[in-house]
Design an enzyme around this catalytic site. Structure first.
Site, PDB file in Angstrom:
ATOM      1  N   ASN A   7     108.972  30.300 128.514  1.00 19.74           N
ATOM      2  CA  ASN A   7     108.353  29.264 127.676  1.00 19.74           C
ATOM      3  C   ASN A   7     108.431  27.926 128.428  1.00 19.74           C
ATOM      4  O   ASN A   7     109.519  27.432 128.722  1.00 19.74           O
ATOM      5  CB  ASN A   7     109.114  29.200 126.341  1.00 19.74           C
ATOM      6  CG  ASN A   7     108.533  28.164 125.402  1.00 19.74           C
ATOM      7  OD1 ASN A   7     108.212  27.053 125.824  1.00 19.74           O
ATOM      8  ND2 ASN A   7     108.407  28.505 124.139  1.00 19.74           N
ATOM      9  N   ASP A   9     107.167  24.971 127.409  1.00 24.32           N
ATOM     10  CA  ASP A   9     106.928  23.814 126.530  1.00 24.32           C
ATOM     11  C   ASP A   9     107.623  22.543 127.016  1.00 24.32           C
ATOM     12  O   ASP A   9     107.067  21.446 126.960  1.00 24.32           O
ATOM     13  CB  ASP A   9     107.467  24.081 125.111  1.00 24.32           C
ATOM     14  CG  ASP A   9     106.633  25.088 124.346  1.00 24.32           C
ATOM     15  OD1 ASP A   9     105.555  25.467 124.818  1.00 24.32           O
ATOM     16  OD2 ASP A   9     107.091  25.496 123.258  1.00 24.32           O
ATOM     17  N   HIS A  10     108.879  22.708 127.469  1.00 26.72           N
ATOM     18  CA  HIS A  10     109.654  21.500 127.754  1.00 26.72           C
ATOM     19  C   HIS A  10     109.274  20.822 129.062  1.00 26.72           C
ATOM     20  O   HIS A  10     109.682  19.685 129.310  1.00 26.72           O
ATOM     21  CB  HIS A  10     111.151  21.778 127.633  1.00 26.72           C
ATOM     22  CG  HIS A  10     111.523  22.016 126.202  1.00 26.72           C
ATOM     23  ND1 HIS A  10     110.978  21.262 125.173  1.00 26.72           N
ATOM     24  CD2 HIS A  10     112.312  22.935 125.605  1.00 26.72           C
ATOM     25  CE1 HIS A  10     111.440  21.710 124.021  1.00 26.72           C
ATOM     26  NE2 HIS A  10     112.239  22.723 124.254  1.00 26.72           N
ATOM     27  N   HIS A  43     103.920  26.936 122.929  1.00 30.39           N
ATOM     28  CA  HIS A  43     103.762  26.702 121.487  1.00 30.39           C
ATOM     29  C   HIS A  43     102.903  25.456 121.330  1.00 30.39           C
ATOM     30  O   HIS A  43     103.316  24.353 121.697  1.00 30.39           O
ATOM     31  CB  HIS A  43     105.155  26.485 120.872  1.00 30.39           C
ATOM     32  CG  HIS A  43     105.150  26.321 119.389  1.00 30.39           C
ATOM     33  ND1 HIS A  43     106.301  26.212 118.652  1.00 30.39           N
ATOM     34  CD2 HIS A  43     104.140  26.264 118.486  1.00 30.39           C
ATOM     35  CE1 HIS A  43     106.011  26.075 117.365  1.00 30.39           C
ATOM     36  NE2 HIS A  43     104.696  26.095 117.238  1.00 30.39           N
ATOM     37  N   ARG A  45     101.897  22.959 118.989  1.00 33.25           N
ATOM     38  CA  ARG A  45     102.342  22.507 117.660  1.00 33.25           C
ATOM     39  C   ARG A  45     101.309  21.594 117.030  1.00 33.25           C
ATOM     40  O   ARG A  45     100.551  20.921 117.729  1.00 33.25           O
ATOM     41  CB  ARG A  45     103.677  21.764 117.778  1.00 33.25           C
ATOM     42  CG  ARG A  45     104.826  22.629 118.257  1.00 33.25           C
ATOM     43  CD  ARG A  45     106.119  21.840 118.234  1.00 33.25           C
ATOM     44  NE  ARG A  45     106.536  21.597 116.867  1.00 33.25           N
ATOM     45  CZ  ARG A  45     107.529  22.235 116.246  1.00 33.25           C
ATOM     46  NH1 ARG A  45     108.224  23.156 116.877  1.00 33.25           N
ATOM     47  NH2 ARG A  45     107.830  21.956 115.006  1.00 33.25           N
ATOM     48  N   ARG A  49     103.426  17.650 120.212  1.00 34.07           N
ATOM     49  CA  ARG A  49     104.511  16.873 120.836  1.00 34.07           C
ATOM     50  C   ARG A  49     104.737  17.265 122.293  1.00 34.07           C
ATOM     51  O   ARG A  49     105.311  16.516 123.055  1.00 34.07           O
ATOM     52  CB  ARG A  49     105.804  17.005 120.041  1.00 34.07           C
ATOM     53  CG  ARG A  49     106.414  18.385 120.094  1.00 34.07           C
ATOM     54  CD  ARG A  49     107.745  18.433 119.396  1.00 34.07           C
ATOM     55  NE  ARG A  49     107.637  18.310 117.956  1.00 34.07           N
ATOM     56  CZ  ARG A  49     108.581  18.727 117.113  1.00 34.07           C
ATOM     57  NH1 ARG A  49     109.700  19.247 117.580  1.00 34.07           N
ATOM     58  NH2 ARG A  49     108.417  18.633 115.817  1.00 34.07           N
ATOM     59  N   GLU A  70     102.397  30.761 120.908  1.00 36.07           N
ATOM     60  CA  GLU A  70     103.118  30.628 119.635  1.00 36.07           C
ATOM     61  C   GLU A  70     102.351  29.660 118.761  1.00 36.07           C
ATOM     62  O   GLU A  70     101.963  28.580 119.221  1.00 36.07           O
ATOM     63  CB  GLU A  70     104.521  30.069 119.869  1.00 36.07           C
ATOM     64  CG  GLU A  70     105.423  31.002 120.615  1.00 36.07           C
ATOM     65  CD  GLU A  70     106.772  30.356 120.879  1.00 36.07           C
ATOM     66  OE1 GLU A  70     107.006  29.215 120.440  1.00 36.07           O
ATOM     67  OE2 GLU A  70     107.581  30.992 121.550  1.00 36.07           O
ATOM     68  N   THR A 101     111.727  25.274 116.481  1.00 36.66           N
ATOM     69  CA  THR A 101     111.459  26.209 115.390  1.00 36.66           C
ATOM     70  C   THR A 101     112.773  26.619 114.725  1.00 36.66           C
ATOM     71  O   THR A 101     113.687  27.100 115.379  1.00 36.66           O
ATOM     72  CB  THR A 101     110.744  27.462 115.947  1.00 36.66           C
ATOM     73  OG1 THR A 101     109.672  27.022 116.764  1.00 36.66           O
ATOM     74  CG2 THR A 101     110.219  28.326 114.821  1.00 36.66           C
ATOM     75  N   GLU A 151     109.133  39.437 116.889  1.00 35.38           N
ATOM     76  CA  GLU A 151     110.111  38.777 117.755  1.00 35.38           C
ATOM     77  C   GLU A 151     111.256  38.345 116.858  1.00 35.38           C
ATOM     78  O   GLU A 151     111.055  37.573 115.912  1.00 35.38           O
ATOM     79  CB  GLU A 151     109.492  37.559 118.451  1.00 35.38           C
ATOM     80  CG  GLU A 151     110.518  36.824 119.315  1.00 35.38           C
ATOM     81  CD  GLU A 151     109.904  35.769 120.216  1.00 35.38           C
ATOM     82  OE1 GLU A 151     108.765  35.967 120.683  1.00 35.38           O
ATOM     83  OE2 GLU A 151     110.568  34.743 120.441  1.00 35.38           O
ATOM     84  N   HIS A 191     115.005  32.668 121.275  1.00 33.07           N
ATOM     85  CA  HIS A 191     115.519  31.415 120.719  1.00 33.07           C
ATOM     86  C   HIS A 191     116.999  31.246 121.039  1.00 33.07           C
ATOM     87  O   HIS A 191     117.832  32.014 120.590  1.00 33.07           O
ATOM     88  CB  HIS A 191     115.322  31.301 119.204  1.00 33.07           C
ATOM     89  CG  HIS A 191     115.174  29.854 118.819  1.00 33.07           C
ATOM     90  ND1 HIS A 191     113.966  29.214 118.729  1.00 33.07           N
ATOM     91  CD2 HIS A 191     116.112  28.904 118.591  1.00 33.07           C
ATOM     92  CE1 HIS A 191     114.153  27.954 118.427  1.00 33.07           C
ATOM     93  NE2 HIS A 191     115.445  27.734 118.342  1.00 33.07           N
ATOM     94  N   GLY A 192     117.265  30.250 121.850  1.00 33.31           N
ATOM     95  CA  GLY A 192     118.651  29.927 122.193  1.00 33.31           C
ATOM     96  C   GLY A 192     119.276  30.878 123.194  1.00 33.31           C
ATOM     97  O   GLY A 192     120.483  30.815 123.438  1.00 33.31           O
ATOM     98  N   GLY A 213     112.990  29.623 126.855  1.00 32.99           N
ATOM     99  CA  GLY A 213     112.453  28.347 127.318  1.00 32.99           C
ATOM    100  C   GLY A 213     113.512  27.357 127.730  1.00 32.99           C
ATOM    101  O   GLY A 213     113.691  27.056 128.914  1.00 32.99           O
ATOM    102  N   HIS A 214     114.267  26.851 126.753  1.00 29.61           N
ATOM    103  CA  HIS A 214     115.134  25.698 126.991  1.00 29.61           C
ATOM    104  C   HIS A 214     116.104  25.905 128.158  1.00 29.61           C
ATOM    105  O   HIS A 214     116.235  25.037 129.021  1.00 29.61           O
ATOM    106  CB  HIS A 214     115.910  25.363 125.714  1.00 29.61           C
ATOM    107  CG  HIS A 214     116.698  24.110 125.822  1.00 29.61           C
ATOM    108  ND1 HIS A 214     116.153  22.873 125.603  1.00 29.61           N
ATOM    109  CD2 HIS A 214     117.984  23.889 126.175  1.00 29.61           C
ATOM    110  CE1 HIS A 214     117.073  21.947 125.805  1.00 29.61           C
ATOM    111  NE2 HIS A 214     118.190  22.546 126.150  1.00 29.61           N
TER     112      HIS A 214
HETATM  113  N1  PXP Z   1     110.489  32.263 120.726  1.00 30.28           N
HETATM  114  C1  PXP Z   1     109.962  31.441 119.791  1.00 30.28           C
HETATM  115  C2  PXP Z   1     109.105  32.055 118.737  1.00 30.28           C
HETATM  116  C3  PXP Z   1     110.184  30.048 119.824  1.00 30.28           C
HETATM  117  O1  PXP Z   1     109.626  29.263 118.880  1.00 30.28           O
HETATM  118  C4  PXP Z   1     110.952  29.516 120.867  1.00 30.28           C
HETATM  119  C5  PXP Z   1     111.163  28.045 120.954  1.00 30.28           C
HETATM  120  O2  PXP Z   1     109.944  27.406 121.209  1.00 30.28           O
HETATM  121  C6  PXP Z   1     111.464  30.398 121.831  1.00 30.28           C
HETATM  122  C7  PXP Z   1     111.244  31.757 121.727  1.00 30.28           C
HETATM  123  C8  PXP Z   1     112.276  29.914 122.982  1.00 30.28           C
HETATM  124  O3  PXP Z   1     113.472  29.347 122.534  1.00 30.28           O
HETATM  125  P1  PXP Z   1     114.387  28.575 123.554  1.00 30.28           P
HETATM  126  O4  PXP Z   1     113.605  27.385 124.024  1.00 30.28           O
HETATM  127  O5  PXP Z   1     115.579  28.203 122.735  1.00 30.28           O
HETATM  128  O6  PXP Z   1     114.702  29.511 124.680  1.00 30.28           O
END
Ligand code: PXP
Length: 246
Positions: A7, A9-10, A43, A45, A49, A70, A101, A151, A191-192, A213-214
């Site tokens: 991901n 996004d950042h 994603h 949004r 952002r 997403e 999210t 997911e 996520h995380g 992602g993060h």
């Molecule tokens: N999956 C989904 C559906 C998400 O919304 C996100 C965060 O955008 C991620 C995965 C990735 O999460 P993280 O950035 O914490 O790795």
């Protein structure tokens, strides 16, 4: 081998901090792919952002693996997704004030909107995944509505502290994965997840894909995207030094 969706996004979050044109998430996607990413996730949004509409269209033209979009289930986003035609759309909940999210999509409570989005996206040839909590009713509804994949939201797992709490969250993910596989759903997680907590997740039988992602972008800022992705792919194997659970 479990697939890794990166991901980006950042990367766009940093760009938007200055409303500038760098760093470019499309360039990040190319480097992530060179590092071994099996797909790219973004994603779009409602508040734009980070990722902008143009990013999604350019990624559609440039991603050589799989593009996972997403998105929330409202009409404007559906119209965009139907134009972009990503390989996969992951339906997520979205609140304006949230930092990221929070929680999975309640597909039971939002049956009409979720079913409508699934039907329209699938008719356009887009695979549909639902981002849900590891909960039996949510899994059963996802299968009933005709989703291709789910997911599981791994925030509760990644935020759990202490052996007993972590084990409890892993048990939930394991049980929900077994149920989903039994119902013919493909299972993704995200996520995380980071370089330390990912290994227990990849050991869950039935998991096919992780979206991260993060932690990858955070490492990429220091060591470069290609290396950060390569190291995550290594972390998803058993051969990774794991001195701590972050
Ligand atoms: N999956 C989904 C559906 C998400 O919304 C996100 C965060 O955008 C991620 C995965 C990735 O999460 P993280 O950035 O914490 O790795």
């Amino acid at each position: 081998m479990i697939r890794l969706g990166v991901n980006v996004d950042h990367v766009a979050t940093v760009r938007q901090a200055r409303r500038a044109n760098e760093p470019n998430p499309v360039a990040a996607a190319v480097l992530a792919t060179l590092g071994g990413a099996d797909g790219i996730t973004v994603h779009l949004r409602e508040d734009r952002r980070h990722i902008q509409d143009r990013d999604v269209f350019v990624l559609r033209e440039t991603v050589t693996t799989r593009l996972n979009l997403e998105m929330a289930t409202y009409e404007e986003m559906l119209q965009i997704a139907l134009k972009v035609k990503p390989d996969e759309a992951t339906l997520v909940p979205e609140k304006r004030q949230e930092l990221t999210t929070e929680g999975g999509l309640d597909v039971v409570a939002n049956e009409a909107a979720v079913r409508g989005a699934i039907d329209r996206l699938k008719a356009a040839g887009v695979h549909v995944s639902l981002f849900i909590d590891p909960d039996a009713a949510q899994v059963a509804a996802s299968a009933k509505y005709g989703a291709d994949a789910i997911e599981f939201q791994t925030a509760s797992y990644s935020e759990a502290r202490g052996e007993a709490a972590v084990a409890k969250e892993l048990d939930k993910l394991r049980a929900a994965t077994a149920q989903a596989v039994g119902l013919g759903l493909h299972v993704h997680m995200g996520h995380g997840l980071n370089y330390w907590n990912v290994q227990a997740v990849v050991r869950i039988p039935g998991v096919e894909e992780l979206n991260i992602g993060h932690s990858i972008v955070s490492r990429a800022v220091l060591v470069g995207m290609e290396r950060a992705v390569r190291e995550m792919k290594l972390a998803m194997t058993e051969h990774y030094p794991n001195p701590k659970r972050a």
